[in-house]
Design a protein around this motif. Structure first.
Motif, PDB file in Angstrom:
ATOM      1  N   ARG A 189       0.788  -1.227   0.000  1.00  0.00           N
ATOM      2  CA  ARG A 189       0.000   0.000   0.000  1.00  0.00           C
ATOM      3  C   ARG A 189       0.830   1.291   0.000  1.00  0.00           C
ATOM      4  O   ARG A 189       0.504   2.266  -0.691  1.00  0.00           O
ATOM      5  N   ASP A 190       1.930   1.296   0.755  1.00  0.00           N
ATOM      6  CA  ASP A 190       2.644   2.551   0.990  1.00  0.00           C
ATOM      7  C   ASP A 190       3.699   2.891  -0.051  1.00  0.00           C
ATOM      8  O   ASP A 190       4.168   4.030  -0.117  1.00  0.00           O
ATOM      9  N   ILE A 191       4.094   1.946  -0.887  1.00  0.00           N
ATOM     10  CA  ILE A 191       5.214   2.173  -1.803  1.00  0.00           C
ATOM     11  C   ILE A 191       4.926   3.252  -2.861  1.00  0.00           C
ATOM     12  O   ILE A 191       5.774   4.126  -3.094  1.00  0.00           O
ATOM     13  N   PRO A 192       3.766   3.267  -3.531  1.00  0.00           N
ATOM     14  CA  PRO A 192       3.536   4.331  -4.517  1.00  0.00           C
ATOM     15  C   PRO A 192       3.631   5.725  -3.911  1.00  0.00           C
ATOM     16  O   PRO A 192       4.178   6.646  -4.536  1.00  0.00           O
ATOM     17  N   GLY A 193       3.129   5.878  -2.679  1.00  0.00           N
ATOM     18  CA  GLY A 193       3.205   7.174  -2.024  1.00  0.00           C
ATOM     19  C   GLY A 193       4.637   7.603  -1.747  1.00  0.00           C
ATOM     20  O   GLY A 193       4.985   8.786  -1.866  1.00  0.00           O
ATOM     21  N   ALA A 196       6.107   8.719  -5.078  1.00  0.00           N
ATOM     22  CA  ALA A 196       5.486   9.904  -5.683  1.00  0.00           C
ATOM     23  C   ALA A 196       5.252  11.036  -4.698  1.00  0.00           C
ATOM     24  O   ALA A 196       4.717  12.081  -5.068  1.00  0.00           O
ATOM     25  N   SER A 197       5.615  10.841  -3.433  1.00  0.00           N
ATOM     26  CA  SER A 197       5.475  11.872  -2.394  1.00  0.00           C
ATOM     27  C   SER A 197       4.036  12.320  -2.191  1.00  0.00           C
ATOM     28  O   SER A 197       3.752  13.507  -1.995  1.00  0.00           O
ATOM     29  N   THR A 198       3.108  11.373  -2.254  1.00  0.00           N
ATOM     30  CA  THR A 198       1.718  11.641  -1.923  1.00  0.00           C
ATOM     31  C   THR A 198       1.075  10.352  -1.443  1.00  0.00           C
ATOM     32  O   THR A 198       1.341   9.276  -1.990  1.00  0.00           O
ATOM     33  N   LEU A 221      -4.029  -4.026  -1.034  1.00  0.00           N
ATOM     34  CA  LEU A 221      -4.558  -3.255   0.090  1.00  0.00           C
ATOM     35  C   LEU A 221      -5.206  -4.114   1.162  1.00  0.00           C
ATOM     36  O   LEU A 221      -6.089  -3.650   1.886  1.00  0.00           O
ATOM     37  N   GLY A 222      -4.796  -5.371   1.284  1.00  0.00           N
ATOM     38  CA  GLY A 222      -5.386  -6.225   2.310  1.00  0.00           C
ATOM     39  C   GLY A 222      -6.864  -6.448   2.059  1.00  0.00           C
ATOM     40  O   GLY A 222      -7.284  -6.777   0.946  1.00  0.00           O
ATOM     41  N   ILE A 223      -7.675  -6.252   3.087  1.00  0.00           N
ATOM     42  CA  ILE A 223      -9.112  -6.475   2.929  1.00  0.00           C
ATOM     43  C   ILE A 223      -9.777  -5.420   2.050  1.00  0.00           C
ATOM     44  O   ILE A 223     -10.963  -5.539   1.704  1.00  0.00           O
ATOM     45  N   ASP A 224      -9.018  -4.384   1.658  1.00  0.00           N
ATOM     46  CA  ASP A 224      -9.545  -3.395   0.721  1.00  0.00           C
ATOM     47  C   ASP A 224      -9.278  -3.781  -0.731  1.00  0.00           C
ATOM     48  O   ASP A 224      -9.625  -3.024  -1.646  1.00  0.00           O
ATOM     49  N   GLY A 225      -8.655  -4.933  -0.976  1.00  0.00           N
ATOM     50  CA  GLY A 225      -8.487  -5.428  -2.341  1.00  0.00           C
ATOM     51  C   GLY A 225      -7.244  -4.899  -3.025  1.00  0.00           C
ATOM     52  O   GLY A 225      -6.179  -4.789  -2.427  1.00  0.00           O
ATOM     53  N   VAL A 226      -7.391  -4.527  -4.291  1.00  0.00           N
ATOM     54  CA  VAL A 226      -6.260  -4.042  -5.089  1.00  0.00           C
ATOM     55  C   VAL A 226      -6.742  -2.927  -6.011  1.00  0.00           C
ATOM     56  O   VAL A 226      -7.829  -2.985  -6.575  1.00  0.00           O
TER      57      VAL A 226
END
Length: 314
Positions: A189-193, A196-198, A221-226
């Motif tokens: 989840r956190d890698i794109p942010g 890209a600094s967001t 995203l875990g239980i939030d899917g992809v």
């Protein structure tokens, strides 16, 4: 290590991590300064790339794995498991060195917390790779931990039109050299942010896509899917509801499912759904590879499974 006079063509080559996982069940994650009773532990093989390769092998693909082990009993465990499953394994050895190990706390909700150790001598070096291991495959899977070696493998693959799938859960030093040759970047989840600094995935996924020229950027995203971005539009697949026992290896199985579906030529929505189903089923058993279910079982979940509420709507 399997020795071949001629490198044969396989469906998937994986270059990256293996690990020996000690699964430690606990009622709840311990608070600082407290004691928590553990239940009987289980020692099983794991590792991001190794597990994804094993899953694809069990689904009928021909696979090759390249990674480094120590000179210990864990190395023998990995070699025996690859041999049992029919994976063509090239296990490079670091003598007088322990193989990578992980101690994984799994609470009653199935959530896992990983404590791991990897000796620096286990680093896979570019000069230890053989180009033929990479280019004689229909797809290449990487986790990027040994970044220089991963970047070399990805460059060979790109030059030979072999699609590259990457599973990143950390930003290792020099990762940019790898990412420029990745076709399908599927991260935590956190890698794109971070790239890209967001923290807004609807901004960071397109930004990473533009920066590195990937075919697809996605975040699990875990239980939030992809959530995925293909350069023109977002694609979203909600996670499936299952009776969760252990989430260890869910991401590895997602990547395996995506690769399997990619090599079948399926549409992107079908790839994402299949990967979500494979990942969910893996959470119903103990260990990174405990819930690698059959293609029929995955198909059944796709047809009849309940899903978590959608976290995104487009």
């Amino acid at each position: 290590m399997t020795t071949l006079s001629k490198v044969e063509k396989v469906d998937l080559a994986g270059v990256g991590l293996n690990a020996t996982d000690t699964l430690i069940p606990v009622a709840h994650y311990p608070a600082r300064g407290t004691k928590v009773e553990i239940r009987p532990t289980t020692v099983l093989p794991g590792g991001q790339t190794a597990t994804a390769v094993v899953a694809c092998q069990q689904w009928g693909l021909r696979t090759r794995y390249v990674g480094k082990v120590g000179g210990d009993s864990a190395a023998a465990l990995h070699a025996a498991e690859f041999s049992r499953l029919g994976v063509e394994a090239h296990l490079l050895t670091a003598p007088d060195c322990p193989s990578q190990q992980a101690f994984i706390l799994v609470d009653d909700s199935g959530e896992r917390t990983v404590l791991w150790r990897r000796d620096h001598r286990l680093a896979l070096r570019p000069e230890e790779l053989q180009r033929d291991w990479v280019v004689n495959a229909r797809a290449l899977h990487l986790d990027g931990h040994d970044t220089a070696a991963a970047a070399q493998a990805a460059a060979w693959a790109r030059a030979s039109s072999v699609p590259v799938v990457a599973d990143l859960d950390e930003l290792y030093p020099g990762v940019e050299a790898l990412l420029k040759n990745v076709d399908y970047l599927i991260t935590s989840r956190d890698i794109p942010g971070k790239l890209a600094s967001t923290d807004d995935l609807q901004k960071s996924l397109p930004a990473v896509h533009r920066r590195f020229g990937c075919h697809l950027t996605a975040a699990t995203l875990g239980i939030d899917g992809v959530l995925a971005w293909d350069g023109a539009q977002f694609h979203y697949s909600p996670a499936f509801r299952v009776d969760t026992v252990d989430t260890t290896g869910a991401g590895d199985l997602f990547h395996a499912g995506f690769i399997y579906a990619l090599l079948q030529g399926w549409t992107l929505p079908k790839r994402l759904d299949f990967a979500c189903a494979a990942a969910a089923l893996n959470c119903t058993s103990v260990g990174a590879r405990g819930g690698i279910h059959s293609l029929a079982k995955i198909a059944s979940l796709l047809l009849t499974g309940l899903r978590y509420p959608a976290a995104f709507r487009f």
